[in-house]
Design a protein around this motif. Structure first.
Motif, mmCIF file in Angstrom:
data_model
loop_
_atom_site.group_PDB
_atom_site.id
_atom_site.type_symbol
_atom_site.label_atom_id
_atom_site.label_comp_id
_atom_site.label_asym_id
_atom_site.label_seq_id
_atom_site.Cartn_x
_atom_site.Cartn_y
_atom_site.Cartn_z
ATOM 1 N N THR A 176 30.569 16.214 4.202
ATOM 2 C CA THR A 176 30.096 14.837 4.118
ATOM 3 C C THR A 176 30.053 14.428 2.647
ATOM 4 O OG1 THR A 176 27.756 15.434 3.893
ATOM 5 C CG2 THR A 176 28.627 15.188 6.151
ATOM 6 N N ARG A 177 29.967 13.163 2.416
ATOM 7 C CA ARG A 177 29.860 12.676 1.032
ATOM 8 C C ARG A 177 28.616 13.263 0.369
ATOM 9 N NH1 ARG A 177 31.961 9.399 -2.467
ATOM 10 N NH2 ARG A 177 30.722 8.131 -3.882
ATOM 11 N N ARG A 178 27.519 13.318 1.099
ATOM 12 C CA ARG A 178 26.256 13.862 0.567
ATOM 13 C C ARG A 178 26.406 15.334 0.191
ATOM 14 N NH1 ARG A 178 22.149 13.139 -2.427
ATOM 15 N NH2 ARG A 178 20.282 14.192 -1.778
ATOM 16 N N GLU A 179 27.016 16.131 1.078
ATOM 17 C CA GLU A 179 27.220 17.546 0.776
ATOM 18 C C GLU A 179 28.068 17.716 -0.482
ATOM 19 O OE1 GLU A 179 27.158 19.546 5.244
ATOM 20 O OE2 GLU A 179 29.002 18.613 4.500
ATOM 21 N N TYR A 180 29.095 16.898 -0.591
ATOM 22 C CA TYR A 180 29.969 16.980 -1.754
ATOM 23 C C TYR A 180 29.222 16.599 -3.031
ATOM 24 C CZ TYR A 180 34.182 16.692 -4.584
ATOM 25 O OH TYR A 180 35.137 16.884 -5.551
ATOM 26 N N GLN A 181 28.367 15.595 -2.959
ATOM 27 C CA GLN A 181 27.584 15.197 -4.130
ATOM 28 C C GLN A 181 26.621 16.306 -4.543
ATOM 29 O OE1 GLN A 181 26.207 11.461 -2.318
ATOM 30 N NE2 GLN A 181 26.962 10.424 -4.165
ATOM 31 N N VAL A 182 25.963 16.933 -3.574
ATOM 32 C CA VAL A 182 25.032 18.022 -3.875
ATOM 33 C C VAL A 182 25.786 19.201 -4.485
ATOM 34 C CG1 VAL A 182 23.460 19.725 -2.847
ATOM 35 C CG2 VAL A 182 23.300 17.318 -2.196
ATOM 36 N N ALA A 183 26.948 19.534 -3.914
ATOM 37 C CA ALA A 183 27.761 20.626 -4.453
ATOM 38 C C ALA A 183 28.207 20.312 -5.876
ATOM 39 C CB ALA A 183 28.966 20.877 -3.550
ATOM 40 N N THR A 184 28.556 19.063 -6.138
ATOM 41 C CA THR A 184 28.946 18.659 -7.488
ATOM 42 C C THR A 184 27.774 18.819 -8.450
ATOM 43 O OG1 THR A 184 30.586 17.126 -6.605
ATOM 44 C CG2 THR A 184 29.891 16.770 -8.886
ATOM 45 N N GLY A 185 26.574 18.499 -8.006
ATOM 46 C CA GLY A 185 25.377 18.694 -8.825
ATOM 47 C C GLY A 185 25.147 20.159 -9.143
ATOM 48 N N LEU A 186 25.310 21.017 -8.140
ATOM 49 C CA LEU A 186 25.159 22.454 -8.349
ATOM 50 C C LEU A 186 26.193 22.953 -9.359
ATOM 51 C CD1 LEU A 186 24.055 25.300 -7.597
ATOM 52 C CD2 LEU A 186 25.826 25.344 -5.824
ATOM 53 N N GLU A 187 27.431 22.524 -9.195
ATOM 54 C CA GLU A 187 28.486 22.961 -10.106
ATOM 55 C C GLU A 187 28.241 22.454 -11.523
ATOM 56 O OE1 GLU A 187 31.841 21.461 -7.980
ATOM 57 O OE2 GLU A 187 31.907 23.189 -6.625
ATOM 58 N N ALA A 188 27.744 21.232 -11.657
ATOM 59 C CA ALA A 188 27.415 20.707 -12.991
ATOM 60 C C ALA A 188 26.331 21.566 -13.636
ATOM 61 C CB ALA A 188 26.973 19.245 -12.897
ATOM 62 N N LEU A 189 25.339 21.951 -12.854
ATOM 63 C CA LEU A 189 24.274 22.811 -13.369
ATOM 64 C C LEU A 189 24.832 24.152 -13.821
ATOM 65 C CD1 LEU A 189 21.305 23.554 -13.869
ATOM 66 C CD2 LEU A 189 21.169 24.191 -11.441
ATOM 67 N N PHE A 190 25.698 24.766 -13.029
ATOM 68 C CA PHE A 190 26.278 26.051 -13.402
ATOM 69 C C PHE A 190 27.148 25.915 -14.651
ATOM 70 C CE2 PHE A 190 25.838 29.508 -10.063
ATOM 71 C CZ PHE A 190 24.619 29.041 -9.616
ATOM 72 N N GLY A 191 27.904 24.830 -14.762
ATOM 73 C CA GLY A 191 28.714 24.601 -15.958
ATOM 74 C C GLY A 191 27.857 24.421 -17.190
ATOM 75 N N TRP A 192 26.775 23.683 -17.039
ATOM 76 C CA TRP A 192 25.840 23.423 -18.136
ATOM 77 C C TRP A 192 25.193 24.723 -18.611
ATOM 78 C CZ3 TRP A 192 20.310 23.517 -18.135
ATOM 79 C CH2 TRP A 192 19.700 22.842 -19.198
#
Length: 134
Positions: free
Chosen positions: A96-112
């Motif tokens: 879902t769009r929501r799942e993808y947004q949450v996953a993107t947030g997680l990935e941004a955190l890991f990259g940071w």
């Protein structure tokens, strides 16, 4: 430059785009998943690949992230939300769009965290996510 032990300037990292952080974080997360799978047992290459795909898919990332929300530090929460609220132009059919947004947030955190050289914190959060997973 040592690309495996980074410790970038905090201001430079804050100036990076959230989608750029997520791009890097996606790779960091996948290496961690692959390492975790390899260390857990003797799977065939095909089974390793299928298992890795399951863990790196947005729905699974979104579900695993729920374990982290209560323990994120304020600055980490801010980075996660910034990544989650980034506006990707599309999302995969299997999420879902929501799942993808949450996953993107997680990935941004890991990259940071990776760019800051906070590998200890990365490991800590990853272990929390994978706790109870078989």
């Amino acid at each position: 430059m040592d690309y495996f032990h980074l410790s970038e300037d905090k201001q430079d990292i804050l100036n990076m785009s959230s989608l750029g952080l997520a791009y890097l974080g996606d790779a960091v997360y996948e290496v961690m998943v692959r390492s975790w799978l390899c260390l857990r047992g003797k799977l065939t290459p095909g089974a390793l690949h299928r298992s890795a795909l399951d863990y790196v898919a947005a729905p699974r990332q979104a579900a695993l992230l729920e374990k982290l929300l209560p323990v994120l530090r304020p600055e980490e929460t801010q980075v996660f939300k910034r990544g989650r609220n980034a506006n990707p132009h599309s999302h995969p059919r299997g999420a879902t769009r929501r799942e993808y947004q949450v996953a993107t947030g997680l990935e941004a955190l890991f990259g940071w965290l990776y760019l800051r050289g906070e590998t200890g914190r990365l490991n800590e959060l990853f272990e929390m996510m994978m706790e109870g997973e078989d």
